[in-house]
Motif scaffolding. Structure first.
Motif, PDB file in Angstrom:
ATOM      1  N   UNK A 180       6.242  44.787  23.282  1.00 15.87           N
ATOM      2  CA  UNK A 180       7.093  43.629  23.020  1.00 15.87           C
ATOM      3  C   UNK A 180       7.558  42.947  24.303  1.00 15.87           C
ATOM      4  N   UNK A 181       7.754  41.653  24.206  1.00 16.60           N
ATOM      5  CA  UNK A 181       8.238  40.889  25.362  1.00 16.60           C
ATOM      6  C   UNK A 181       9.759  40.978  25.490  1.00 16.60           C
ATOM      7  N   UNK A 182      10.443  40.995  24.362  1.00 14.35           N
ATOM      8  CA  UNK A 182      11.903  40.974  24.377  1.00 14.35           C
ATOM      9  C   UNK A 182      12.424  42.024  23.395  1.00 14.35           C
ATOM     10  N   UNK A 183      12.815  43.165  23.926  1.00 12.98           N
ATOM     11  CA  UNK A 183      13.271  44.263  23.076  1.00 12.98           C
ATOM     12  C   UNK A 183      14.643  43.947  22.479  1.00 12.98           C
ATOM     13  N   UNK A 184      15.453  43.183  23.196  1.00  8.86           N
ATOM     14  CA  UNK A 184      16.812  42.898  22.736  1.00  8.86           C
ATOM     15  C   UNK A 184      16.809  42.080  21.445  1.00  8.86           C
ATOM     16  N   UNK A 185      16.001  41.021  21.397  1.00  5.31           N
ATOM     17  CA  UNK A 185      15.962  40.206  20.176  1.00  5.31           C
ATOM     18  C   UNK A 185      15.309  40.992  19.030  1.00  5.31           C
ATOM     19  N   UNK A 186      14.353  41.856  19.362  1.00  4.23           N
ATOM     20  CA  UNK A 186      13.732  42.679  18.306  1.00  4.23           C
ATOM     21  C   UNK A 186      14.774  43.599  17.690  1.00  4.23           C
ATOM     22  N   UNK A 187      15.587  44.239  18.527  1.00 11.01           N
ATOM     23  CA  UNK A 187      16.602  45.157  18.027  1.00 11.01           C
ATOM     24  C   UNK A 187      17.610  44.432  17.145  1.00 11.01           C
ATOM     25  N   UNK A 188      17.938  43.201  17.514  1.00 14.18           N
ATOM     26  CA  UNK A 188      18.899  42.424  16.717  1.00 14.18           C
ATOM     27  C   UNK A 188      18.343  42.184  15.314  1.00 14.18           C
ATOM     28  N   UNK A 189      17.067  41.835  15.247  1.00 14.67           N
ATOM     29  CA  UNK A 189      16.439  41.580  13.945  1.00 14.67           C
ATOM     30  C   UNK A 189      16.270  42.892  13.174  1.00 14.67           C
ATOM     31  N   UNK A 190      15.877  43.960  13.878  1.00 11.71           N
ATOM     32  CA  UNK A 190      15.680  45.263  13.232  1.00 11.71           C
ATOM     33  C   UNK A 190      16.981  45.764  12.621  1.00 11.71           C
ATOM     34  N   UNK A 191      18.115  45.551  13.328  1.00 13.12           N
ATOM     35  CA  UNK A 191      19.405  45.966  12.787  1.00 13.12           C
ATOM     36  C   UNK A 191      19.769  45.148  11.552  1.00 13.12           C
ATOM     37  N   UNK A 200       3.690  41.512  23.822  1.00 13.73           N
ATOM     38  CA  UNK A 200       3.423  41.566  25.260  1.00 13.73           C
ATOM     39  C   UNK A 200       2.007  42.011  25.586  1.00 13.73           C
ATOM     40  N   UNK A 201       1.215  42.337  24.576  1.00 13.87           N
ATOM     41  CA  UNK A 201      -0.140  42.824  24.848  1.00 13.87           C
ATOM     42  C   UNK A 201      -1.121  41.652  24.888  1.00 13.87           C
ATOM     43  N   UNK A 202      -2.213  41.832  25.622  1.00 13.79           N
ATOM     44  CA  UNK A 202      -3.182  40.754  25.816  1.00 13.79           C
ATOM     45  C   UNK A 202      -4.304  40.743  24.775  1.00 13.79           C
ATOM     46  N   UNK A 229       0.359  51.349  12.166  1.00 12.68           N
ATOM     47  CA  UNK A 229       0.664  49.948  11.899  1.00 12.68           C
ATOM     48  C   UNK A 229      -0.100  49.034  12.863  1.00 12.68           C
ATOM     49  N   UNK A 230      -0.460  47.880  12.357  1.00 13.02           N
ATOM     50  CA  UNK A 230      -1.211  46.902  13.138  1.00 13.02           C
ATOM     51  C   UNK A 230      -0.303  45.742  13.527  1.00 13.02           C
ATOM     52  N   UNK A 231      -0.174  45.521  14.833  1.00 16.23           N
ATOM     53  CA  UNK A 231       0.554  44.364  15.344  1.00 16.23           C
ATOM     54  C   UNK A 231      -0.451  43.375  15.908  1.00 16.23           C
ATOM     55  N   UNK A 232      -0.272  42.103  15.557  1.00 14.69           N
ATOM     56  CA  UNK A 232      -1.187  41.063  16.031  1.00 14.69           C
ATOM     57  C   UNK A 232      -0.523  40.229  17.118  1.00 14.69           C
ATOM     58  N   UNK A 233      -1.334  39.820  18.069  1.00 18.31           N
ATOM     59  CA  UNK A 233      -0.817  39.021  19.186  1.00 18.31           C
ATOM     60  C   UNK A 233      -0.148  37.752  18.656  1.00 18.31           C
ATOM     61  N   UNK A 234       1.063  37.469  19.168  1.00 18.72           N
ATOM     62  CA  UNK A 234       1.786  36.274  18.750  1.00 18.72           C
ATOM     63  C   UNK A 234       2.720  36.490  17.577  1.00 18.72           C
ATOM     64  N   UNK A 235       2.790  37.707  17.044  1.00 16.62           N
ATOM     65  CA  UNK A 235       3.722  37.989  15.951  1.00 16.62           C
ATOM     66  C   UNK A 235       5.164  37.781  16.415  1.00 16.62           C
ATOM     67  N   UNK A 236       6.013  37.317  15.501  1.00 19.86           N
ATOM     68  CA  UNK A 236       7.436  37.212  15.815  1.00 19.86           C
ATOM     69  C   UNK A 236       8.172  38.452  15.314  1.00 19.86           C
TER      70      UNK A 236
END
Length: 347
Positions: free
Chosen positions: A62-73, A35-37, A86-93
């Motif tokens: 993040x744009x969608x916390x729900x789908x992230x939590x599903x993957x994290x679980x 979600x960052x520019x 940690x480094x997060x890059x724009x467009x990461x899934x």
């Protein structure tokens, strides 16, 4: 014929449902979810963070916390939050984000220059890693650690060699201290140990003398000459008579190392402190500051000359005028005293 149609419909519905489910899984795993520019964003996860703590940190990115939590679980990250930077890059899934948070803790460069006290060193380091200044100071001054490693409260600062070092951001206070001990041992290689032995000085004495050289001149190219002068005085059993040691003794007496002292007065020379080299012979009991590598190496490889005296050179600021005898030194000193009086520097 009727049954075949029903079976076909069931198969088609199953394929559609499976396709939809597969799409949802694919979307959760591989669709961009930042979600960052900016092109990248850093996240700092403190030691002992719960998943709720982590969520508060990562949700704004993040744009969608729900789908992230599903993957994290699914990838068992929720029960295994790892501290670090940690480094997060724009467009990461989500898959890339979780993998990054699981295994790609980024080192940080921790640097510090010369510091006069453990307190100041702790403050400097705490601004660069997770450990706070109080825990760092406690680790630096731990009596048991100091004794086990050949230091005291007066000499502990000797262990820290100003430089830039790579650490993980979540390094603990004791972890940082223990690493600095290893760096200290690495610094004292065979060549430096041999040079110290030739001078008949211990490692701590070398660093203590280097701290005086550090304070005496900021000019790196002048430090070997200044070091040579002090070593000449030691060989002749002369007092070092170094103004920086008096200034340090005064600050120590006041209990305030932020005190600004621009001029040493004659009355200051009578201060009864083992750091006052106008009153006590030899090298002080510990460093008056943390010398950098150039000052330490200046002591270990001093310029060879016959100088025993020096005074600030008001014709070439930052440097000194050197003399082989007291008469010559007194002539040089007259010019300096005249200049400092003209500046109306009383303290």
């Amino acid at each position: 014929m009727y049954i075949k149609k029903i079976l076909l419909i069931i198969v088609l519905l199953g394929l559609i449902a499976g396709g939809a489910f597969a799409y949802l899984i694919y979307n959760a795993l591989f669709s961009p979810n930042t979600a960052f520019n900016n092109k990248e964003a850093y996240i700092f996860i403190p030691t002992g963070s719960s998943y709720d703590d982590f969520t508060n940190l990562v949700a704004p990115l993040l744009s969608d916390m729900e789908t992230f939590e599903a993957v994290a679980k699914r990838k068992k990250y929720i029960d295994n939050i790892k501290p670090g930077k940690y480094l997060l890059k724009k467009g990461m899934n989500n898959n890339e984000i979780v993998n990054t948070l699981r295994s790609k803790n980024i080192p940080v460069n921790v640097s510090y220059n010369t510091q006069e006290t453990m307190e100041k060193l702790a403050g400097r380091v705490s601004s660069q890693i997770e450990a706070d200044s109080i825990s760092l100071l406690k680790a630096f001054t731990d009596p048991e650690f100091l004794q086990e490693n050949g230091f005291t409260g007066d000499t502990g600062l000797s262990m820290f060699i100003p430089n830039s070092y790579e650490f993980f951001w979540n390094t603990s206070a004791t972890g940082f201290r223990d690493r600095m001990r290893k760096e200290y041992l690495r610094f004292w290689n065979d060549d430096r140990l041999k040079n110290a032995e030739v001078l008949d000085l211990t490692q701590i004495q070398v660093i203590s003398l280097a701290s005086i050289v550090q304070k005496e001149t900021a000019k790196v190219n002048e430090r070997p000459r200044v070091a040579g002068l002090y070593l000449n005085r030691l060989k002749k059993n002369m007092l070092l008579q170094a103004d920086p040691t008096v200034i340090y003794a005064l600050k120590r007496e006041l209990g305030n190392f932020d005190t600004v002292i621009k001029r040493v007065l004659y009355k200051d020379l009578e201060l009864n402190s083992p750091y006052n080299t106008y009153k006590y012979a030899g090298i002080p009991p510990g460093p008056i500051t943390m010398p950098d590598i150039s000052a330490i190496d200046a002591v270990l490889k001093p310029e060879k000359h016959d100088y025993y005296y020096m005074v600030a050179n008001v014709e070439d600021f930052g440097y000194h005028k050197f003399a082989t005898n007291l008469a010559q030194h007194n002539r040089n000193k007259v010019q300096y005293i005249r200049w400092i009086n003209e500046q109306n520097i009383n303290r």
